[in-house]
Every structure is written in structure tokens, then in C-alpha cells.
Design an enzyme around this catalytic site. Structure first.
Site, short mmCIF file in Angstrom:
data_model
loop_
_atom_site.label_atom_id
_atom_site.label_comp_id
_atom_site.label_asym_id
_atom_site.label_seq_id
_atom_site.Cartn_x
_atom_site.Cartn_y
_atom_site.Cartn_z
N PRO A 212 30.35 42.76 40.27
CA PRO A 212 30.63 41.35 40.59
C PRO A 212 29.67 40.88 41.68
O PRO A 212 29.81 41.21 42.85
CB PRO A 212 32.08 41.38 41.08
CG PRO A 212 32.34 42.79 41.47
CD PRO A 212 31.38 43.67 40.74
N ASP A 390 27.45 43.23 46.21
CA ASP A 390 28.54 43.69 45.35
C ASP A 390 29.86 43.29 46.02
O ASP A 390 30.22 43.83 47.06
CB ASP A 390 28.42 45.23 45.22
CG ASP A 390 29.46 45.83 44.29
OD1 ASP A 390 30.49 45.18 44.05
OD2 ASP A 390 29.22 46.96 43.83
N HIS A 391 30.56 42.34 45.41
CA HIS A 391 31.75 41.78 46.06
C HIS A 391 32.91 42.77 46.11
O HIS A 391 33.91 42.54 46.79
CB HIS A 391 32.17 40.48 45.35
CG HIS A 391 32.87 39.51 46.24
ND1 HIS A 391 33.25 39.80 47.53
CD2 HIS A 391 33.28 38.23 46.02
CE1 HIS A 391 33.86 38.75 48.06
NE2 HIS A 391 33.88 37.79 47.18
N ARG A 392 32.79 43.90 45.39
CA ARG A 392 33.83 44.94 45.52
C ARG A 392 33.76 45.58 46.89
O ARG A 392 34.73 46.09 47.42
CB ARG A 392 33.64 46.04 44.45
CG ARG A 392 33.85 45.55 43.03
CD ARG A 392 33.47 46.62 42.04
NE ARG A 392 32.05 47.00 42.15
CZ ARG A 392 31.49 47.98 41.47
NH1 ARG A 392 32.21 48.70 40.63
NH2 ARG A 392 30.21 48.25 41.62
#
Ligand code: CAO
Length: 418
Positions: A212, A390-392
Site C-alpha cells: 500500500p 509502505d503504509h503498513r
């Protein structure tokens, strides 16, 4: 006592390379080889690689020649092993029936539902070699149809299955491109994709679909940095060399990565932990005639601007002439992609996994900006940049903090005196 004939199979080449061209066959039939001896040299678009054997013995058969295309898992040669088989059973062909001793399952295997399938493989006819290989590859024998005597599963059956799987994967990867006859609307020409384009295309698609991405934009006033760089280049004139902005950006980025270590991390393969790296190896996206490659500059924090500049020149020249070694492409912790020498303002770079962030740098422009100190408009050299993360792993606040800190660092130039 009979000697075994062992197949030398092309191992995984890493870096997403699934095949290459044989540039040299280093042995001939009848040669004696020791463990680790090179039997072939392969040339991919990225690097040349020596393929060693792990079996000491005599070359009985060579199945490839210079110029041939080889794929991972392909049999390259057959070696009569020096290690005698004391069982007295003729081991060649490998399909011969032999008692199988089932290895103790590892902890990983116990936790793996696939292991039940692999365990019940005892009901199927296959040699120990084929069983071992299928276990190592995580392929249940139930999935295969045996073409050997009494339905025995042979190594060829295993290879055929792998080939089929690979073809299916390739089909899935390109299924977004429907088969269209474009010539119905005008003249067309079909051009082969370079190997690099095919490899990077697959990796970029995986990264873009699997991570993401969020991209944060900002810009930095590099007027002072530019004059520092010009001063440095004046001094370097006699040496017939010059420094671009990139070495400065490498140093400034590492400065921020040190205070924001999650941007220099990787997600563990289980997705349960983060691996924080206490080293700063920065990949640089290099545009080459064959496509995009990302060589890595190691330990950026311990190198001077000049050293980084020299290394950057060597790596990008090697990238463009296809001279990079596999080790040049490994171990990166963060990537910078600079289109500053070309043009455009802002772009959304794709993360280079297993890294968690990438910085995209665009071309600087002279702009009229309001100077908060003098309260007057001033002409300043402004560099746009973007951070994809990386939005995680990285929260939006951390992403914005990174770009804000990077802007400040580039403008204040504190990193130059560290
Ligand atoms: N603003 C203004 N000028 C810039 C600039 C910027 N942000 N970045 C570079 N320039 C200037 C350089 O200073 C140089 O000018 P001078 O000769 O006057 O110093 C000129 O542009 C050419 O620079 P360069 O591109 O040759 O050198 P570099 O060190 O900046 O970059 C490299 C090296 C290898 C990154 C670059 O050549 C390259 O291949 N870039 C493309 C990368 C790419 O394709 N990325 C996209 C990947 S998809 O995510």
C-alpha cells in the site's frame, strides 16, 4: 559398488533473474571436477555469473552449449560422482525403486498445512531423490501425474510440473494485456522486451500491487546547496571531474534515516516483526539503454561527498555497460530515484521491496519565493521531491515528518559538517 550419475541443475540466481545466456562452457566431457569448480559462465543483462558444481566427479554429459538460453531448474550437465553408492542399487536412472526414509519434519514444516500433503506422499511411487526435491520445493506428489513405470513419478514429471506452473504464472502476470490485433488500425512493429525490462516489470508490478503506497510531496530550496556544489566543482576542475546533487542528497537522506530508523527497515517475512538495519546502503535507480537497474552504494554514512560521487559515476557507468556484479545490486536499505537531470516536477516512485520507502527527486527550477526574513520576494532554486512509503510500516505523520526534516536538512546543510 556403483557410482551415481548426478544432474547439475541451474540454481536460483537471485534478484528475480530466472534465466540467462551461456557465455562460456568451462568444462568438457571427461573432465574431472571438484566441489565448487565452475562449469559454466552465464551472462544476464545485469551481470555475469559463474555456476559451480557441488558434486565432485567426472563430467559424463554436457546438455548446454555456449549461446544457449538456460532457465532456473534446467539440467546443465551430468556428473559421475566420485562418492560411491554403497547400497549396490543402480542409482541411474533416478526412477529406480528404493526404500525411503522420511526425514523428521522441521518446526516450519509442522506449522505448514502443506506438510500434511507432503507427508501423505508416501502412497505415491517415486525415488528418494524425487521425493526430497519435491519436499524442498514444497510440491506435493499428489499434484503430479507419474509417467514412469507403474505410474512412478520421475524427475522429468517434476520438471514438467514446474514449467507448467511457471507458464501459468507468466500468463497471470500478463493477463491484463488482452490479445489485440493492433494492425487493424494501422502499421505496427513488434519489439522484444529486454531481459531487464521483463524482470523489473514483474518486480514493479508485484511491488505496486502488493504494497500500500502513499506518496508525500515537498520541495527544498537548494540555492545554498547549489553554490556549495559549484564551489566544490571549481576546485575539482583541474581533476576534470564534477559533483552532481545526488551525493549531497545521499548524505542528507542518511542523516534523516538515522533519526527515523523505521524508514530504513524491512518487514520480516512473517509480517510479525520489523528488521531495523543499522547500516545505510542506498540504491540508486539508473536509467540504462536496456531498462532500469538499481545498484547499491554501501555504507553511505561513512563516505565523503567526493567518494560518493566517484562511486556513483562508476556504478552508473557499469550499469549502462551491463558490467554490474550481482553483489552490486544487493543489500540496499532505501532507494533514491533521481529524474533531476531530465525534467518534470514530482512523480510517484514505486518502492523497491524489501525496502519500505523510496525518494523521488525532480528537476530544480528558479522560482520567485517569499523570503520570510526580508519579507521580500526572492529568486531561489527549488527542488521538488517525493517520498513513497509502505503504509503498513510508515504512518502518514512519519512520512510528512521525513519530507519536512529532509527539506530542512537540505536547506540548512548541517549534514556537510558532520
Ligand atoms: N535539479 C537540477 N539539476 C539536476 C538535478 C536536480 N534535481 N539532478 C541532476 N541535475 C543536473 C546535474 O547536476 C547535471 O548537471 P551539471 O552537469 O550541470 O552538474 C545534470 O542534471 C545531469 O545529471 P545526471 O542525471 O547525469 O547525474 P545525477 O548524478 O544527478 O544522476 C543517475 C545520476 C545515474 C541517477 C542518472 O543519470 C539517472 O540514470 N537517472 C534516471 C533514473 C531513473 O530513471 N529513475 C526513474 C526510475 S522509476 O522510479
Amino acid at each position: 559398488m556403483k557410482k551415481q550419475i548426478i544432474d547439475v541443475v541451474l540454481p536460483d540466481l537471485g534478484e528475480g533473474i530466472d534465466g540467462a545466456e551461456v557465455s562460456e562452457v568451462s568444462v568438457k566431457v571427461g573432465d574431472t571436477v571438484a566441489n565448487g569448480d565452475t562449469i559454466l559462465v552465464l551472462e544476464s543483462d545485469k551481470a555475469s555469473m559463474e555456476i559451480p558444481t557441488e558434486t565432485p566427479g567426472t563430467i559424463k554429459e554436457l546438455l548446454v552449449e555456449a549461446g544457449a538460453e538456460v532457465k532456473v531448474g534446467m539440467t546443465l550437465a551430468k556428473i559421475e560422482s566420485n562418492i560411491a553408492d554403497s547400497s549396490g542399487v543402480d542409482p541411474e536412472p533416478v526412477e529406480e525403486p528404493q526404500p525411503e526414509t522420511v526425514d523428521e519434519p522441521s518446526v516450519l514444516e509442522q506449522a505448514n498445512p502443506q506438510h500434511d500433503l507432503l507427508n501423505s506422499a508416501d502412497k505415491f511411487l517415486a525415488s528418494p531423490g524425487v521425493r526430497r526435491l519435491s519436499r524442498e520445493l514444497g510440491i506435493a506428489l499428489q499434484q503430479l501425474s507419474g509417467t514412469g513405470n507403474k505410474g512412478r513419478i520421475t524427475k522429468d514429471d517434476l520438471n514438467a510440473f514446474i514449467k507448467k506452473q511457471m507458464a501459468a504464472e507468466r500468463k497471470t502476470a500478463i493477463s491484463i494485456n488482452p490479445q489485440v490485433d493492433f494492425s487493424q488500425w494501422g502499421a505496427v512493429e513488434e519489439v522484444k522486451l529486454s531481459r531487464i525490462k521483463k524482470i523489473t516489470g514483474k518486480r514493479l508490478q508485484e511491488a505496486w500491487q502488493g504494497i500500500p503506497h502513499v506518496t508525500q510531496f515537498d520541495s527544498a530550496d537548494i540555492t545554498d546547496l547549489d553554490s556549495q556544489r559549484r564551489n566544490m566543482n571549481d576546485d575539482l576542475k583541474q581533476k576534470n571531474t564534477k559533483v552532481t546533487f545526488l551525493p549531497f542528497l545521499l548524505k542528507a537522506t542518511v542523516d534523516i534515516l538515522k533519526s527515523m530508523p523505521e524508514l530504513n527497515s524491512s518487514l520480516n517475512h512473517t509480517g510479525e516483526t520489523l528488521i531495523m538495519k543499522h547500516y545505510y546502503n542506498i540504491g540508486i535507480a539508473v536509467d540504462t539503454p536496456n531498462g532500469l537497474v538499481v545498484p547499491v552504494i554501501m555504507d553511505v554514512d561513512s563516505k565523503s561527498i567526493l567518494q560518493l560521487s566517484e562511486e556513483l559515476t562508476i556504478l552508473s557507468e557499469n550499469a549502462r555497460s551491463g558490467q554490474l556484479k550481482p553483489s552490486d545490486l544487493k543489500g540496499g536499505t532505501f532507494t533514491i530515484s533521481s529524474l533531476g537531470g531530465i525534467g518534470g516536477s514530482f512523480f510517484t516512485p514505486i518502492i523497491n521491496p524489501p525496502e519500505v520507502a523510496i525518494l523521488g527527486v525532480s528537476k530544480s527550477r528558479w522560482e520567485q519565493v517569499f523570503d520570510p526574513k526580508s519579507k521580500e520576494p526572492a529568486l531561489r532554486y527549488i527542488m521538488p521531491f517525493s517520498l513513497s512509503y509502505d503504509h503498513r510500516i510508515i504512518d502518514g505523520a512519519a512520512g510528512a515528518r521525513f519530507t519536512t526534516e529532509l527539506k530542512k536538512t537540505i536547506e540548512e546543510l548541517g549534514f556537510l559538517s558532520k
